[in-house]
Design an enzyme around this catalytic site. Structure first.
Site, PDB file in Angstrom:
ATOM      1  N   HIS A  56       0.810  -1.218   0.000  1.00  0.00           N
ATOM      2  CA  HIS A  56       0.000   0.000   0.000  1.00  0.00           C
ATOM      3  C   HIS A  56       0.843   1.268   0.000  1.00  0.00           C
ATOM      4  O   HIS A  56       0.302   2.371  -0.170  1.00  0.00           O
ATOM      5  CB  HIS A  56      -0.949  -0.004   1.206  1.00  0.00           C
ATOM      6  CG  HIS A  56      -2.248   0.673   0.954  1.00  0.00           C
ATOM      7  ND1 HIS A  56      -2.524   1.386  -0.185  1.00  0.00           N
ATOM      8  CD2 HIS A  56      -3.375   0.756   1.714  1.00  0.00           C
ATOM      9  CE1 HIS A  56      -3.736   1.884  -0.131  1.00  0.00           C
ATOM     10  NE2 HIS A  56      -4.285   1.514   1.014  1.00  0.00           N
ATOM     11  N   ASP A  85      -2.277   2.174  -4.528  1.00  0.00           N
ATOM     12  CA  ASP A  85      -3.502   2.431  -3.768  1.00  0.00           C
ATOM     13  C   ASP A  85      -4.653   1.588  -4.313  1.00  0.00           C
ATOM     14  O   ASP A  85      -4.521   0.877  -5.319  1.00  0.00           O
ATOM     15  CB  ASP A  85      -3.852   3.923  -3.770  1.00  0.00           C
ATOM     16  CG  ASP A  85      -4.085   4.491  -5.169  1.00  0.00           C
ATOM     17  OD1 ASP A  85      -4.452   3.721  -6.090  1.00  0.00           O
ATOM     18  OD2 ASP A  85      -3.919   5.707  -5.344  1.00  0.00           O
TER      19      ASP A  85
END
Length: 237
Positions: free
Chosen positions: A211, A215
């Site tokens: 992450h 995204d």
């Protein structure tokens, strides 16, 4: 040596299994998210059913589903470079080519666990070349002939738990790579299409990603592009 108690034994981790354990420990430190999608692979299943015997006769290699997945992933990664990258010591490296790590079983019966050898330059190879490379690395893994060089240099990883019956899971990232995709068991079930019920071959696919580099929006778009390639089934023709 025997541990305390009559029904327990202990043994040290050695060789490849030790390397796998160390890699998984590193991977567990990465902040990851997993995103799920569902894909209609009816066309792919029908194509393989029609052509698997002729494919093996002509090219000398089995036509499994995994080469289709590898090729579709490799082509999709070219449009999503953040998923074909790595993060080491706050330095992001983005790769122009795709070197695909493919999870395969160690030992004749898979009792040695899973390992991830690499098919290099996957984005430039045909379906036939990928199928041959996959069969070669699987044979080396079964006979415990993989070397350290065989498992280094991957830029992305694919795992196919569907090959042993799993229908859903969350694959662990192969750090420092930014992503791994898991493809799961193909199941026939009724699906509503244009207001009508049809029996289709459906498959779950899960993308796990770092992450810090990827995204949710990018992950969703990647999965949608991968889905479109498999459902249209014209990506290699």
């Amino acid at each position: 040596p025997a541990a305390d108690g009559p029904d327990q034994t202990t043994a040290p981790l050695v060789g490849m299994r030790k390397m796998i354990a160390e890699a998984m420990t590193r991977s567990s430190q990465v902040p990851v998210v997993s995103t799920l999608s569902e894909i209609d692979v009816t066309q792919m299943v029908a194509f393989r059913t029609r052509n698997k015997d002729a494919f093996q006769e002509q090219y000398g290699v089995k036509l499994t589903y995994t080469p289709f997945f590898i090729k579709a992933v490799a082509e999709t990664l070219l449009d999503f470079p953040s998923l074909n990258s790595s993060l080491v010591d706050n330095q992001v490296t983005t790769y122009k080519g795709v070197h695909m790590g493919c999870a395969v079983s160690l030992g004749k019966d898979g009792s040695g666990g899973l390992i991830v050898p690499v098919i290099r330059d996957t984005d430039r190879k045909s379906l036939i070349e990928i199928a041959k490379d996959l069969e070669d690395i699987a044979a080396k893994a079964r006979s415990n002939e993989l070397g350290v060089a065989d498992v280094q240099g991957g830029t992305f990883t694919i795992t196919n738990p569907g090959s042993y019956g799993a229908i859903l899971g969350t694959p662990m990232i192969n750090a420092p790579q930014s992503g791994i995709i898991g493809v799961y068991g193909i199941v026939q079930r009724p699906v509503i299409i244009d207001g009508m019920i049809a029996i289709r071959s459906m498959m779950n696919v899960v993308l796990t990603y770092d992450h810090r580099l990827v995204d949710g929006l990018m992950a969703g778009r990647f999965l949608q592009a991968f889905k479109q390639k498999l459902e249209s089934f014209d990506f290699f023709k």
